[in-house]
Design a protein around this motif. Structure first.
Motif, short mmCIF file in Angstrom:
data_model
loop_
_atom_site.label_atom_id
_atom_site.label_comp_id
_atom_site.label_asym_id
_atom_site.label_seq_id
_atom_site.Cartn_x
_atom_site.Cartn_y
_atom_site.Cartn_z
N LYS A 52 -11.65 86.36 30.81
CA LYS A 52 -12.98 85.34 30.84
C LYS A 52 -14.24 85.84 31.39
N LYS A 53 -13.91 86.94 32.36
CA LYS A 53 -14.94 87.46 33.16
C LYS A 53 -15.52 88.24 32.10
N ALA A 54 -15.05 89.16 31.16
CA ALA A 54 -15.73 90.03 30.18
C ALA A 54 -16.36 89.12 29.13
N LEU A 55 -15.79 88.05 29.00
CA LEU A 55 -16.38 87.18 28.01
C LEU A 55 -17.72 86.50 28.32
N LYS A 56 -17.68 86.24 29.86
CA LYS A 56 -18.73 85.68 30.23
C LYS A 56 -20.12 86.73 30.28
N ILE A 57 -19.78 87.89 30.95
CA ILE A 57 -20.63 88.99 30.99
C ILE A 57 -21.35 89.13 29.54
N ALA A 58 -20.46 89.38 28.49
CA ALA A 58 -20.75 89.58 27.14
C ALA A 58 -21.50 88.46 26.61
N THR A 59 -21.26 87.08 26.79
CA THR A 59 -22.10 85.94 26.25
C THR A 59 -23.48 85.91 26.96
N GLU A 60 -23.54 85.98 28.46
CA GLU A 60 -24.80 85.77 29.04
C GLU A 60 -25.57 86.97 28.69
N SER B 149 -29.39 91.52 26.24
CA SER B 149 -29.77 92.79 26.97
C SER B 149 -28.91 93.85 26.25
N ILE B 150 -27.71 93.46 25.88
CA ILE B 150 -26.52 94.54 25.50
C ILE B 150 -27.20 94.95 24.11
N LEU B 151 -27.74 94.24 23.52
CA LEU B 151 -28.37 94.64 22.03
C LEU B 151 -29.70 95.18 21.98
#
Length: 320
Positions: free
Chosen positions: A31-39, A43-45
């Protein structure tokens, strides 16, 4: 992406607990990884070069919503299915590694001056091995398929956590040092032959990144008994590491590496290998893990190619 990776890699440690596994903690990690990926989607892209952004977007969607992504991993954890959790974790980490390859920001730390004489991999890479049976036989067919004369194994190299070791290995691959090398099947490991005239390479200092640290230690092993664990654990089936130098365990062999066939039944406290923290691990088999137990002494690496990461390989000025 490093934060997502770290959160997922923690699960690999939790899976090795031989008693009742802490699925609640694993669920929190995903869930922590999902939260980071979503929020942090934008910036990731945005950190991916424009010409690779479309590929990055597909990988991002795969990571978050795909069949082998974080949502699926969350389901496997809720169902408390350790085998599917292990497979889902490997799939998610593989996608994370692919995204990080696209980002390729280089090393997040400066290497000590004496170590700039070695090749280094400033990021991630991927090596593809073609393996053939030495006696002319075949590998087991995949479901519904034909027997395989030549098996493919892919290894992701982690130059972020082991830049010198991965760099030396990548240069050896580029130089063709492993083409035609025979393999040796040993207890819980598959090693390459050592000392062949055509092989060169550098005897790199033992290089291990401790968990919670931001740069590797050199010529220093870790004490698992004292709670020291590496970022790149040996206690993973398909871990790839360099053998020790014949002259000193503070240095790695210039060219001999091994695939580690981790078996928790032969491990120590907490299901961790007795040799954890003693070798320079620099990568993991991501494709072809099922081939490893079929490899026997005398089988041959027909070819080894650096298929990704050539642009991250930094060679010293005196290197040819």
């Amino acid at each position: 992406m490093k934060a997502i990776q770290a959160s997922l890699e923690d699960i690999s440690y939790l899976l090795r607990i031989p008693q009742r596994k802490p699925y609640g903690t694993m669920e929190g990690n995903v869930k922590k990884a999902l939260k980071i990926a979503t929020e942090e989607k934008d910036s990731i892209l945005a950190s991916i070069p424009q010409d690779l952004r479309e590929k990055g977007s597909v990988l991002y969607t795969t990571l978050v919503e795909g069949k082998g992504g974080l949502q699926s991993l969350l389901t496997y954890i809720k169902n408390q299915d350790p085998d599917k959790v292990s497979l889902g974790l490997a799939s998610s980490l593989d996608t994370v590694a692919e995204i990080e390859l696209l980002q390729a920001p280089g090393l997040s730390f400066l290497l000590p001056e004496p170590y700039l004489k070695y090749p280094r991999l400033a990021g991630r890479g991927m090596v593809e091995f073609t393996i053939e049976k030495g006696d002319g036989s075949t590998f087991s067919p995949q479901v519904g398929g034909e027997p395989i004369k030549a098996a493919t194994i892919q290894v992701v190299l982690d130059g972020y956590s082991a830049p010198l070791t991965a760099g030396n290995f990548a240069k050896l691959v580029v130089d063709g040092a492993y083409n035609g090398s025979k393999l040796i099947s040993a207890n819980q490991a598959i090693l390459t032959e050592s000392g062949a005239d055509k092989k060169s390479g550098y005897s790199v200092p033992l290089e291990i990144m401790p968990s919670g640290q931001f740069e590797p230690l050199y010529k220093t092993s870790l004490s698992v008994q004292d709670g020291e664990l590496p970022v790149l654990p040996l206690s993973v089936y398909g871990a790839v590491a360099m053998s020790h130098s014949e002259d000193s365990e503070e240095y790695s062999s210039p060219n001999q590496f091994f695939f580690y066939l981790y078996d928790k039944r032969n491990s120590g406290l907490g299901g961790i290998s007795f040799e954890e923290g003693q070798f320079s691990v620099f990568g993991y088999v991501t494709v072809g893990r099922e081939i490893l137990p079929e490899i026997k002494t005398g089988d041959v690496i027909r070819s080894a190619k650096l298929v990704e990461g050539q642009d991250k390989l930094v060679l010293p000025a005196d290197s040819t």
